[in-house]
Write an enzyme that holds these catalytic residues in place. Sequence first.
Site, PDB file in Angstrom:
ATOM      1  N   GLY A  11      -2.424  -2.082   6.855  1.00 30.87           N
ATOM      2  CA  GLY A  11      -1.279  -1.472   7.519  1.00 30.87           C
ATOM      3  C   GLY A  11      -1.620  -0.021   7.833  1.00 30.87           C
ATOM      4  N   ARG A  12      -1.604   0.787   6.785  1.00 30.86           N
ATOM      5  CA  ARG A  12      -1.840   2.221   6.902  1.00 30.86           C
ATOM      6  C   ARG A  12      -3.084   2.561   7.733  1.00 30.86           C
ATOM      7  NH1 ARG A  12       0.224   5.333   2.827  1.00 30.86           N
ATOM      8  NH2 ARG A  12       0.144   3.470   1.530  1.00 30.86           N
ATOM      9  N   GLY A  50      -4.613  -1.550   1.659  1.00 31.39           N
ATOM     10  CA  GLY A  50      -5.116  -0.622   0.660  1.00 31.39           C
ATOM     11  C   GLY A  50      -6.173   0.354   1.126  1.00 31.39           C
ATOM     12  N   CYS A  77      21.468  17.284   2.206  1.00 35.00           N
ATOM     13  CA  CYS A  77      22.005  17.984   1.043  1.00 35.00           C
ATOM     14  C   CYS A  77      21.354  17.392  -0.196  1.00 35.00           C
ATOM     15  CB  CYS A  77      23.513  17.842   1.000  1.00 35.00           C
ATOM     16  SG  CYS A  77      24.270  18.546   2.466  1.00 35.00           S
ATOM     17  N   GLU A  78      20.094  17.617  -0.293  1.00 32.21           N
ATOM     18  CA  GLU A  78      19.266  17.002  -1.335  1.00 32.21           C
ATOM     19  C   GLU A  78      17.995  17.848  -1.374  1.00 32.21           C
ATOM     20  OE1 GLU A  78      17.733  13.772  -3.525  1.00 32.21           O
ATOM     21  OE2 GLU A  78      18.741  12.743  -1.885  1.00 32.21           O
ATOM     22  N   GLU A 137      -5.281  -7.502   5.667  1.00 32.82           N
ATOM     23  CA  GLU A 137      -3.860  -7.230   5.997  1.00 32.82           C
ATOM     24  C   GLU A 137      -3.620  -5.734   5.975  1.00 32.82           C
ATOM     25  OE1 GLU A 137      -1.767  -9.005   2.737  1.00 32.82           O
ATOM     26  OE2 GLU A 137      -1.705 -10.984   3.640  1.00 32.82           O
ATOM     27  N   TYR A 178       7.378  10.345  -2.703  1.00 31.21           N
ATOM     28  CA  TYR A 178       6.151  10.317  -3.505  1.00 31.21           C
ATOM     29  C   TYR A 178       5.543  11.703  -3.703  1.00 31.21           C
ATOM     30  CZ  TYR A 178       5.985   5.524  -1.461  1.00 31.21           C
ATOM     31  OH  TYR A 178       6.261   4.254  -1.020  1.00 31.21           O
TER      32      TYR A 178
HETATM   33  C1  LIG Z   1       2.042  -3.265   2.191  1.00 32.25           C
HETATM   34  C2  LIG Z   1       1.143  -4.441   2.246  1.00 32.25           C
HETATM   35  C3  LIG Z   1      -0.031  -4.407   2.995  1.00 32.25           C
HETATM   36  C4  LIG Z   1      -0.490  -3.180   3.737  1.00 32.25           C
HETATM   37  O1  LIG Z   1      -0.784  -2.131   2.892  1.00 32.25           O
HETATM   38  P1  LIG Z   1      -1.432  -0.772   3.438  1.00 32.25           P
HETATM   39  O2  LIG Z   1      -1.517   0.087   2.239  1.00 32.25           O
HETATM   40  O3  LIG Z   1      -0.511  -0.260   4.482  1.00 32.25           O
HETATM   41  O4  LIG Z   1      -2.766  -1.135   4.003  1.00 32.25           O
HETATM   42  C5  LIG Z   1      -0.793  -5.547   3.046  1.00 32.25           C
HETATM   43  N1  LIG Z   1      -0.432  -6.682   2.393  1.00 32.25           N
HETATM   44  C6  LIG Z   1       0.693  -6.765   1.661  1.00 32.25           C
HETATM   45  C7  LIG Z   1       1.041  -8.034   0.991  1.00 32.25           C
HETATM   46  C8  LIG Z   1       1.512  -5.640   1.548  1.00 32.25           C
HETATM   47  O5  LIG Z   1       2.628  -5.721   0.819  1.00 32.25           O
END
Ligand SMILES: *Cc1c(COP(=O)(O)O)cnc(C)c1O
Length: 409
Positions: free
Chosen positions: A271-272, A229, A338-339, A269, A311
């Site tokens: 990601g982004r 997040g 084609c969209e 956790e 989005y």
């Molecule tokens: C997608 C996800 C993340 C990572 O989210 P980011 O927005 O990329 O930081 C972490 N934990 C869970 C369970 C997720 O589904």
Amino acid sequence: MPNFSLPDTVFEEAASRFPTPFHLYDAEGIRKNARALNAAFSWAPDFREYFAVKALPNPHILEILKEEGCGLDCSSECELLLAERVGITGNRIMFSANAMPPSEFDHARALNATINLDDESDIDLLAAHGGIPEEICVRVNPGGDFALGNMIMGTPGESKYGWKNEQLRPGLLRLKAMGAKKFGLHAFLASNTTDNAYYPRLAEILLETGVKLEKETGLVFSFINLSGGVGIPYRPDQPAPDIAAIGQGVRAAYLRILGPESRVAVKAELGRFMTGPYGWLVTRAVHEKKIYKDYIGVDACAVNLMRPAMYGAYHHIHVCGKREAPCDHVYDVTGCLCENNDKFAIDRALPEIAVGDLLVIHDTGAHGFCMGYQYNGRLRSAEILYLGGHDFRMIRRAETPEDYFATLL
Ligand SMILES: *Cc1c(COP(=O)(O)O)cnc(C)c1O
């Protein structure tokens, strides 16, 4: 501000060695950022980042993050297989799936991964598929809106994830009766937020809930998992989150609620935040069209980066060799699907673009390549890892028509 740390010579050299389009990832940038995160949380007992594999599921990237001390957050069979492939097992894996095939619990338990239960009904499922472990994580959903000050940051009440507050105590008591000894709490209440107050507020909620549940259940409260997040600045006018300040904000909440002697661990956790700014989609202008608007057609399309089409997400674009040129033209930058939503930018002010120019689409290092698909018979691109100097390594080849036909019977 998006990431402009690599000079255009890097993108140009890559494009002279590999056919466009491709995603280029900066290994050193990913490493430095992982180190900054670990430094920001070095105060926390047993801090660990479990990189959310879904954001950039390439084992070469996962290896880099493993070297920087990260574990992996997996939520599917293939993501567990990726973890195994890079030698990550046991409590270095957080298994955070929902509504998945039960066999994935068997797989995760066989790897001794830490299980994050998304629903109280998953207790019986897990008992039948691998068994209840000593330490278990529970995903919390406090419902309603999630606000920071008077800003609504997320709407957990509308989200499919996690347990209702009232389900936590009875659920944990059942888990205890089935052999659990320790529990952690997880929540994901706002996505892609660059507000430094998000993690500290989330930590406060999880820590207070955990202390209460520890008293009510007699289970040991062993960790919080702040999940993902934390966002990135996709827009030029957007400030980046300050990870050191975020770490200190979580620390203040931790000290206030648990005190300095506590051993409750802190996990994340992300990601982004970990890889997003360190990836770029490199594509070439192949077509120019002037009708009611001016269009630049590029050789990438939404199958290579879905976020703008899906989005309406903003991804910054710059034209190689024209960083300083005035942005005195307005274009829609489109792919070949084609969209009509296959547009990387709409009404974007850019320098004048000629067919043949190299365009760099920023912030594709997370939720970029991996959201790709094959609509319209368009195929997934290559992924290139940049290792500094003139060192480029292809870490995934582009798909070919043979790949497209491979699953047909
Ligand atoms: C997608 C996800 C993340 C990572 O989210 P980011 O927005 O990329 O930081 C972490 N934990 C869970 C369970 C997720 O589904």
